[in-house]
Design an enzyme around this catalytic site. Sequence first.
Site, mmCIF file in Angstrom:
data_model
loop_
_atom_site.group_PDB
_atom_site.id
_atom_site.type_symbol
_atom_site.label_atom_id
_atom_site.label_comp_id
_atom_site.label_asym_id
_atom_site.label_seq_id
_atom_site.Cartn_x
_atom_site.Cartn_y
_atom_site.Cartn_z
ATOM 1 N N ASP A 102 -7.523 16.429 5.870
ATOM 2 C CA ASP A 102 -7.037 15.328 6.624
ATOM 3 C C ASP A 102 -6.161 15.435 7.820
ATOM 4 O O ASP A 102 -6.817 15.603 8.987
ATOM 5 C CB ASP A 102 -6.606 14.104 5.935
ATOM 6 C CG ASP A 102 -6.287 12.878 6.366
ATOM 7 O OD1 ASP A 102 -6.821 12.593 7.689
ATOM 8 O OD2 ASP A 102 -5.954 11.827 5.991
ATOM 9 N N GLU B 181 -14.217 5.600 3.812
ATOM 10 C CA GLU B 181 -13.101 4.908 3.144
ATOM 11 C C GLU B 181 -12.886 3.595 4.103
ATOM 12 O O GLU B 181 -11.728 3.343 4.352
ATOM 13 C CB GLU B 181 -12.103 5.704 2.961
ATOM 14 C CG GLU B 181 -11.466 6.346 4.004
ATOM 15 C CD GLU B 181 -9.949 7.084 3.773
ATOM 16 O OE1 GLU B 181 -9.873 7.394 2.777
ATOM 17 O OE2 GLU B 181 -9.365 7.144 4.924
ATOM 18 N N LYS C 15 -11.459 11.002 11.804
ATOM 19 C CA LYS C 15 -10.776 9.500 12.042
ATOM 20 C C LYS C 15 -10.753 9.478 13.482
ATOM 21 O O LYS C 15 -10.380 10.618 14.458
ATOM 22 C CB LYS C 15 -9.319 9.604 11.550
ATOM 23 C CG LYS C 15 -9.351 9.687 9.976
ATOM 24 C CD LYS C 15 -7.981 9.484 9.561
ATOM 25 C CE LYS C 15 -7.794 9.518 7.876
ATOM 26 N NZ LYS C 15 -6.652 9.461 7.382
ATOM 27 N N LYS D 6 -10.153 5.845 -4.778
ATOM 28 C CA LYS D 6 -9.184 7.114 -4.302
ATOM 29 C C LYS D 6 -7.526 6.403 -4.727
ATOM 30 O O LYS D 6 -7.325 5.403 -4.810
ATOM 31 C CB LYS D 6 -9.185 7.119 -2.934
ATOM 32 C CG LYS D 6 -8.253 8.411 -2.381
ATOM 33 C CD LYS D 6 -8.554 8.807 -1.122
ATOM 34 C CE LYS D 6 -7.928 7.826 0.065
ATOM 35 N NZ LYS D 6 -8.180 8.371 1.469
ATOM 36 N N LYS E 166 -3.760 7.250 -4.345
ATOM 37 C CA LYS E 166 -2.620 7.680 -3.536
ATOM 38 C C LYS E 166 -1.458 8.514 -4.539
ATOM 39 O O LYS E 166 -0.891 7.527 -5.373
ATOM 40 C CB LYS E 166 -1.883 6.676 -2.631
ATOM 41 C CG LYS E 166 -2.905 6.076 -1.538
ATOM 42 C CD LYS E 166 -3.058 7.220 -0.600
ATOM 43 C CE LYS E 166 -4.017 6.608 0.911
ATOM 44 N NZ LYS E 166 -4.070 7.547 1.762
ATOM 45 N N HIS F 181 1.005 -1.146 0.049
ATOM 46 C CA HIS F 181 0.032 -0.121 -0.031
ATOM 47 C C HIS F 181 0.672 1.291 0.166
ATOM 48 O O HIS F 181 1.761 1.722 1.048
ATOM 49 C CB HIS F 181 -1.083 -0.157 1.105
ATOM 50 C CG HIS F 181 -2.068 1.103 1.065
ATOM 51 N ND1 HIS F 181 -2.985 0.683 0.385
ATOM 52 C CD2 HIS F 181 -2.124 2.291 1.952
ATOM 53 C CE1 HIS F 181 -3.961 1.799 0.540
ATOM 54 N NE2 HIS F 181 -3.319 2.729 1.299
ATOM 55 N N GLU G 172 -7.431 15.207 -1.517
ATOM 56 C CA GLU G 172 -7.437 15.194 -0.234
ATOM 57 C C GLU G 172 -5.839 15.680 0.446
ATOM 58 O O GLU G 172 -4.912 15.151 -0.335
ATOM 59 C CB GLU G 172 -7.533 13.664 0.327
ATOM 60 C CG GLU G 172 -7.177 13.560 1.749
ATOM 61 C CD GLU G 172 -7.570 12.059 2.228
ATOM 62 O OE1 GLU G 172 -7.279 11.585 3.472
ATOM 63 O OE2 GLU G 172 -8.313 11.504 1.338
ATOM 64 N N ASP H 9 -5.516 11.358 -3.173
ATOM 65 C CA ASP H 9 -5.028 11.752 -1.685
ATOM 66 C C ASP H 9 -3.565 12.238 -2.133
ATOM 67 O O ASP H 9 -2.611 11.132 -2.380
ATOM 68 C CB ASP H 9 -5.257 10.548 -0.710
ATOM 69 C CG ASP H 9 -4.891 10.958 0.748
ATOM 70 O OD1 ASP H 9 -4.351 12.156 1.052
ATOM 71 O OD2 ASP H 9 -4.911 9.977 1.602
#
Length: 371
Positions: free
Chosen positions: A245, A323, A269, A163, A165, A18, A220, A194
């Site tokens: 964020d 998400e 979050k 989304k 990255k 990831h 984001e 993001d």
Amino acid sequence: MISQIQTYIVDIPTIRPHKLSMTSMAVQSMVIVRITDDNGLEGIGEGTTIGGLAYGAESPESIKTNIDTYLAPYLIGQSVASPKALINKLHLAFRGNPIAKSAVQTALLDLLGKQLGVPVSTLLGGACNNHLSCLWVLASGNTDKDIEEAKGLVAEKRHNIFKLKIGSRSVRDDVAHVAKIKAALGDDVSIRVDVNQAWSESQATYGMAALQEAGIDLVEQPTPAKDFASLVRLSKKFNIGILADESIADSTDTLLLAQQGFTGSVALKIGKAGGLFGALDVAAVCNAAGIGLYGGTLLEGTVGTTAALHAWSTLPVIEFGTEMFGPLLQCDDIVKSPLNYHNFGVEVPTTAGLGLEIDEDKLRQYTRKAK
């Protein structure tokens, strides 16, 4: 009364690396908390961050150590009848450590829910929604591979929001990558990006203009977390949505950003806000200021994800969805019945507490052994 508190660091491999702008991870490390009362009933919680210390100031090791050394001894012998009162006392006695406190708070709410026979969402005021939309992150970095993966997930009706990255490559290369994916997937699929703070304001101005032209719905955290002024200017400059964020940890941060004229949305979050109560405080400030909401994740496993879902379910409207895909990123699970992902979203459990039961064999398998 609380009779015992146990913690474990659990390491579960991910189904693929990831990639974020600041790190790449192939294993997710979670701190699992178990709080037992004097009748033998147990509540479970989770504290998780991303990439050790790559994302924030807490690591799995510090979360476990600070719960074991400070939070747990303070809570032993206390009643769980009012988790909010206990958490307020923890905030006064111990500074910082929001993820550790979030894990403990989740376990307290799970235990109280089981004692009363009600879901955690009921303890938070009651669910407005029992099924929430859920996006998926396309993070291979390979354009064709990301397109193929997204088309498969749309066909399965598992996700229709994606989304990406970005931020580790040049702005031009990132925009070309994202635009090609959007063009291939069409208007029925929502694409967001993001940046994880990787751009300067000038880069963000160029990038957001190009992304807006490509039909991207949301950007984001394009600029550094505490550069509130750039977020405000960017939110007013473009029609494309902008999401704060890393800039927002708690309701105080939210109020400061709103006072400066921010017109975008905020990622909620539970780990950043110190738990479910704090995250819902952020949501309350957003609602008062006309700022949109988004249900964010620190890539928690099923325990932490379910806790957040209970909180998000109490919100009448979450403008940009959620998400809460963390469990799907992991190769295995430590609960007996995983969450139910279907119809482009995820079900919120309705049984007592979080609605989860630990699989003891899996917990033993993935618990990190002491050195």
